[in-house]
Design an enzyme around this catalytic site. Sequence first.
Site, PDB file in Angstrom:
ATOM      1  N   ASP A  98       0.885  -1.167   0.000  1.00 25.16           N
ATOM      2  CA  ASP A  98       0.000   0.000   0.000  1.00 25.16           C
ATOM      3  C   ASP A  98       0.922   1.216   0.000  1.00 25.16           C
ATOM      4  OD1 ASP A  98      -2.286   1.630   0.194  1.00 25.16           O
ATOM      5  OD2 ASP A  98      -2.087   1.710   2.376  1.00 25.16           O
ATOM      6  N   GLU A 127      -1.465  -1.344  -4.970  1.00 23.24           N
ATOM      7  CA  GLU A 127      -2.667  -0.582  -5.285  1.00 23.24           C
ATOM      8  C   GLU A 127      -2.382   0.422  -6.396  1.00 23.24           C
ATOM      9  OE1 GLU A 127      -5.856   0.572  -2.256  1.00 23.24           O
ATOM     10  OE2 GLU A 127      -4.716   2.418  -2.522  1.00 23.24           O
ATOM     11  N   ASP A 129      -2.416   0.890   7.371  1.00 18.26           N
ATOM     12  CA  ASP A 129      -1.600   0.735   6.159  1.00 18.26           C
ATOM     13  C   ASP A 129      -1.203  -0.724   5.936  1.00 18.26           C
ATOM     14  OD1 ASP A 129      -1.476   3.508   5.329  1.00 18.26           O
ATOM     15  OD2 ASP A 129      -0.137   3.852   7.033  1.00 18.26           O
TER      16      ASP A 129
END
Length: 173
Positions: A8, A67, A139
Site C-alpha cells: 500500500d 494498489e 496501512d
Amino acid sequence: MATILGIDPGSRFTGYGVIVHQGSKFQYLGSGCIKIGEFDFPTRLKMIYQGVTQLVEQFQPDSFSIEQVFMAHNPDSALKLGQARGAAIVAAAMLDIAVHEYSARQVKQAVVGNGGAKKEQVQEMVKRILKLPGTPQADAADALAIAICHAHSEQSLIRLAGSATKTVRRRLR
C-alpha cells in the site's frame, strides 16, 4: 502454494503485507510499514525502494501486488503517490518479481464484498481471513488486503482456465 507481497504505497508510510496462499487457505507471514519520515522527497523514494527490496529478499515472494493510483482531490498528492508506487514497482521488477496492480475498489470488493467499504471494514475482514489475534494497523491491513485480492484474482483465473479446458475438450469430442 504462492507467497504474495502486497504493498500500500505512500510517500510517508508504505504499508506491506506478506501472505502464503494455497487453494482456499491463507497463512499470514508478516506485515507493517516502511516508515519514511521527514526527509526530502528523493530520499523518501530511495527509502521505499530499499525497503521493498529488503522485503523481497527476506520473504522471497512469488508475486508482488500493489494498489493503483486513485485520483485524489490534490493533484500534487496523486503525483507523489504515483512516484512512491513507481519506486516500489521498480524494486520488485529489478528482482524479477511479477507485478500485479489492483484498484482500491477491486481490493475492497475482493476482501469485504463491497467496493465502497470503509477502512475499518477492510481491517476487520483482513483480521478474520488471516485469523489474526488483533486488528492490523491501517496501512498494513490495506497491504494485506491487496495481497488477498491478488490471491483471489489468481484463484479465479485458475478456475476460468479449468473451465476453458473442459469446454475445449467437449468440443474436441
